[in-house]
Design a protein around this motif. Structure first.
Motif, short mmCIF file in Angstrom:
data_model
loop_
_atom_site.label_atom_id
_atom_site.label_comp_id
_atom_site.label_asym_id
_atom_site.label_seq_id
_atom_site.Cartn_x
_atom_site.Cartn_y
_atom_site.Cartn_z
N GLU A 43 29.05 -26.65 52.65
CA GLU A 43 27.88 -27.13 53.38
C GLU A 43 28.01 -28.62 53.70
O GLU A 43 28.45 -29.41 52.87
CB GLU A 43 26.62 -26.88 52.55
CG GLU A 43 25.34 -27.37 53.19
CD GLU A 43 25.14 -26.82 54.59
OE1 GLU A 43 24.71 -27.59 55.47
OE2 GLU A 43 25.43 -25.63 54.81
N ALA A 44 27.63 -28.98 54.91
CA ALA A 44 27.83 -30.36 55.35
C ALA A 44 26.51 -31.06 55.68
O ALA A 44 26.17 -32.07 55.07
CB ALA A 44 28.75 -30.39 56.58
N LEU A 45 25.76 -30.53 56.63
CA LEU A 45 24.63 -31.28 57.18
C LEU A 45 23.53 -31.49 56.16
O LEU A 45 23.02 -32.62 56.01
CB LEU A 45 24.09 -30.54 58.41
CG LEU A 45 22.98 -31.25 59.19
CD1 LEU A 45 23.46 -32.63 59.65
CD2 LEU A 45 22.55 -30.41 60.38
N GLN A 70 24.61 -33.99 53.56
CA GLN A 70 24.71 -35.33 54.14
C GLN A 70 23.35 -36.02 54.21
O GLN A 70 23.25 -37.24 54.04
CB GLN A 70 25.33 -35.25 55.53
CG GLN A 70 25.41 -36.58 56.26
CD GLN A 70 25.79 -36.41 57.71
OE1 GLN A 70 26.22 -35.33 58.12
NE2 GLN A 70 25.61 -37.45 58.51
N ASN A 106 25.67 -40.63 50.85
CA ASN A 106 26.90 -40.94 51.60
C ASN A 106 27.55 -42.26 51.17
O ASN A 106 27.87 -43.11 52.00
CB ASN A 106 26.61 -40.95 53.10
CG ASN A 106 26.05 -39.63 53.59
OD1 ASN A 106 26.63 -38.58 53.36
ND2 ASN A 106 24.90 -39.68 54.25
N THR A 111 32.57 -32.82 52.84
CA THR A 111 31.96 -32.47 54.12
C THR A 111 31.13 -33.60 54.69
O THR A 111 31.13 -33.82 55.91
CB THR A 111 31.08 -31.21 53.94
OG1 THR A 111 30.16 -31.43 52.86
CG2 THR A 111 31.92 -30.00 53.64
N SER A 112 30.42 -34.33 53.83
CA SER A 112 29.59 -35.43 54.35
C SER A 112 30.45 -36.56 54.90
O SER A 112 30.11 -37.18 55.92
CB SER A 112 28.66 -35.95 53.24
OG SER A 112 29.39 -36.53 52.18
N LEU A 148 33.40 -36.15 56.23
CA LEU A 148 33.95 -35.64 57.49
C LEU A 148 32.95 -35.76 58.63
O LEU A 148 33.27 -36.22 59.73
CB LEU A 148 34.37 -34.18 57.32
CG LEU A 148 35.72 -33.92 56.66
CD1 LEU A 148 35.90 -32.44 56.35
CD2 LEU A 148 36.84 -34.40 57.57
N THR A 149 31.72 -35.36 58.39
CA THR A 149 30.73 -35.38 59.47
C THR A 149 30.35 -36.80 59.87
O THR A 149 30.06 -37.05 61.05
CB THR A 149 29.46 -34.61 59.03
OG1 THR A 149 29.00 -35.14 57.78
CG2 THR A 149 29.75 -33.14 58.87
N THR A 150 30.34 -37.72 58.93
CA THR A 150 29.96 -39.09 59.27
C THR A 150 31.13 -39.91 59.83
O THR A 150 30.92 -40.86 60.58
CB THR A 150 29.41 -39.82 58.03
OG1 THR A 150 30.38 -39.76 56.96
CG2 THR A 150 28.11 -39.18 57.57
N ILE A 178 34.22 -38.59 61.38
CA ILE A 178 35.11 -38.05 62.39
C ILE A 178 34.84 -38.64 63.77
O ILE A 178 35.74 -38.77 64.60
CB ILE A 178 35.00 -36.51 62.45
CG1 ILE A 178 36.19 -35.90 63.19
CG2 ILE A 178 33.68 -36.09 63.06
CD1 ILE A 178 37.51 -36.09 62.52
#
Length: 299
Positions: A226-228, A231, A236, A252-253, A255-257, A259
């Motif tokens: 799970e990411a969003l 995050q 973070n 995941t957090s 990566l999402t922030t 990338i």
């Protein structure tokens, strides 16, 4: 006679349909297999670029605690540790509650209760993760801030959100596992004089053990990827967590922030792909574990 023989040996419409079905099935298998293989190869090539192209140490990547891409520091241990922490904590908290709810619905309450709760649980499973994240941001984080002080963001907040996310999934799978136990087991146990709780604890739960473990692993696999939602509540901060109320970051957090803030081909971008490769490896490990647990149950 020759005409009759040709008529008898001519392929029927059903056999032609079977051949067409096989062709379509084989094509679909090849297509899916090709897509999966392409994804695996792409992530592997991009994931090892940090070590082959930028000559960064794999050992330092896995054991380092300093994550500063701008200064060429790529220690992923804090994110790995946090990812496993929130996954294990949420799984350990969700499994007992899911098990209690499943036992109550399948063994104690009337059947109409199951008919009512089944669509409710399915609805909770289908809720988007951003909704759980917003709930954690507006309800859980302020409550934790009021109870324990600090910002409220951290591992505990992420654990609470992931617990809410995986609980419906684990409950649904556990209910299916308990309902799959043959009714004759219950009747035989009752006929031998066992109480309801003895039947549940000594007959039903051992028989459904593999399904229950599968539900736990499946829920933890979802929590790990799970990411969003995570995050939004974890803070973070890419540092080694020192407590459950400290801000941290998962794979995941990060990566999402990150990338969208890196340039393709740079060391910082390659480091993010390496994190993605770790996620892929762990997802495959969770899937392998589910298969092993299921096979053990079949035997």
């Amino acid at each position: 006679m020759d005409n009759l023989r040709k008529e008898l040996l001519r392929p029927s419409a059903e056999s032609k349909q079977e051949v067409s079905g096989k062709v379509v099935s084989y094509f679909a298998i090849l297509l899916i297999g090709g897509l999966v293989g392409t994804i695996l190869i792409f992530l592997t090539v991009k994931g090892i670029a940090l070590f082959t192209g930028n000559h960064f140490s794999l050992r330092e990547f896995l054991t380092g605690v300093n994550w500063q891409p701008g200064h060429h520091h790529f220690g992923a241990l804090p994110m790995i540790t946090t990812s496993f922490s929130v996954t294990v904590f949420s799984g350990l908290v969700a499994l007992p509650l899911a098990l209690v709810v499943a036992i109550a619905i399948t063994e104690m309450l009337p059947s109409r209760v199951y008919k009512f709760f089944q669509p409710v649980i399915e609805l909770l499973v289908g809720i988007p993760s951003v909704v759980y994240g917003y709930l954690g941001l507006t309800v859980i984080v302020p409550q934790l801030r009021q109870m324990f002080g600090g910002t409220g963001f951290g591992i505990l907040a992420a654990t609470c959100v992931l617990f809410l996310m995986i609980l419906p999934t684990m409950t649904s799978m556990t209910i299916d596992s308990l309902r799959a136990v043959p009714q004759s087991y219950r009747q035989a146990s009752t006929g031998l004089g066992a109480t309801r709780w003895q039947t549940i604890s000594r007959v039903i739960l051992p028989s459904a053990k593999s399904g229950i473990l599968t539900a736990m692993v499946f829920g933890m696999a979802r929590a790990f990827g799970e990411a969003l939602a995570v995050q939004m509540v974890i803070g973070n901060t890419t540092v080694m967590p020192k407590g459950v109320m400290e801000s941290a970051a998962t794979l995941t957090s990060v990566l999402t922030t990150g990338i969208g803030n890196t340039v393709m081909g740079t060391a910082a971008n390659n480091a993010l792909w390496s994190l993605a490769l770790i996620l892929l490896i762990m997802s495959l490990a969770f899937n392998l574990l589910i298969r092993l647990v299921s096979r053990k149950g079949v035997r």
